[in-house]
Design an enzyme around this catalytic site. Structure first.
Site, PDB file in Angstrom:
ATOM      1  N   CYS A  78       1.380  -0.799  -0.368  1.00 24.86           N
ATOM      2  CA  CYS A  78       0.195   0.213  -0.064  1.00 24.86           C
ATOM      3  C   CYS A  78       0.776   1.359   0.053  1.00 24.86           C
ATOM      4  O   CYS A  78       0.452   2.164   0.069  1.00 24.86           O
ATOM      5  CB  CYS A  78      -1.147   0.501   1.311  1.00 24.86           C
ATOM      6  SG  CYS A  78      -1.834  -0.838   1.158  1.00 24.86           S
ATOM      7  N   HIS A 126     -13.853   8.544  -6.723  1.00 27.10           N
ATOM      8  CA  HIS A 126     -13.227   8.796  -7.575  1.00 27.10           C
ATOM      9  C   HIS A 126     -12.136   9.845  -7.931  1.00 27.10           C
ATOM     10  O   HIS A 126     -11.492  10.560  -8.779  1.00 27.10           O
ATOM     11  CB  HIS A 126     -13.339   9.026  -9.486  1.00 27.10           C
ATOM     12  CG  HIS A 126     -13.958   7.210  -9.567  1.00 27.10           C
ATOM     13  ND1 HIS A 126     -15.134   7.404  -9.338  1.00 27.10           N
ATOM     14  CD2 HIS A 126     -14.086   6.985 -10.711  1.00 27.10           C
ATOM     15  CE1 HIS A 126     -15.538   5.690 -10.113  1.00 27.10           C
ATOM     16  NE2 HIS A 126     -14.437   5.427 -10.944  1.00 27.10           N
ATOM     17  N   GLU A 183     -12.840  -1.787   2.781  1.00 27.58           N
ATOM     18  CA  GLU A 183     -11.489  -1.220   2.526  1.00 27.58           C
ATOM     19  C   GLU A 183     -11.906  -2.920   1.027  1.00 27.58           C
ATOM     20  O   GLU A 183     -11.330  -2.275  -0.354  1.00 27.58           O
ATOM     21  CB  GLU A 183     -10.255  -1.149   2.887  1.00 27.58           C
ATOM     22  CG  GLU A 183      -9.003  -0.107   1.704  1.00 27.58           C
ATOM     23  CD  GLU A 183      -8.439  -0.429   2.608  1.00 27.58           C
ATOM     24  OE1 GLU A 183      -8.043   1.479   2.448  1.00 27.58           O
ATOM     25  OE2 GLU A 183      -6.849  -0.936   3.085  1.00 27.58           O
TER      26      GLU A 183
HETATM   27 ZN   LIG Z   1      -5.133   0.420  -0.071  1.00 29.69          ZN
END
Ligand SMILES: [Zn+2]
Length: 133
Positions: free
Chosen positions: A23, A68, A123
């Protein structure tokens, strides 16, 4: 205690600073925010809050500010380049983790006067973070 829950889905990109795993690179998620509101007493209509009103206020804000977009820490060194290219970003004072995004949405809903008790931010299909008072 009465509770109502509404889900709002949105897409976002981010990356994490001070982090060694995958990440740390720019990537995206199909996020799902699950807001729960609670009240001891119902209103005249027999509701904690109209689901349509939650959508109208919170989803509108999410669509405008988070959907977005790249959610990035204010110190992220990629920010100036993304801005230069006109990429949509949402800048955070803290790392854009699921925990902090949940807190962000919670704080927005609370600031609108909603009796929010928790926000859960999914997530991925298997991971979520929750911020609750
Ligand atoms: Zn992530």
């Amino acid at each position: 205690m009465y509770r109502v829950t509404r889900e709002i889905t949105f897409c976002y990109g981010h990356r994490l600073l001070y982090y060694e795993g995958k990440c740390r690179h720019l990537h995206g998620h199909n996020g799902r925010a699950v807001l729960t509101l609670e009240a001891e007493e119902l209103d005249r209509q027999g509701m904690v809050m109209d689901f349509a009103r939650i959508k109208q206020v919170v989803q509108t804000w999410i669509d405008k500010n988070l959907d977005h977009r790249m959610l990035l820490h204010k110190d992220d060194p990629v920010l100036p380049e993304l801005r230069r290219q006109g990429e949509p970003v949402f800048v955070m004072e803290v790392n854009p983790t699921a925990e902090n995004i949940a807190r962000l949405i919670y704080d927005y809903a609370a600031a609108q006067g909603f009796p929010v008790s928790e926000v859960r931010l999914w997530e991925t299909e298997s991971c979520y973070a929750t911020y609750a008072r």
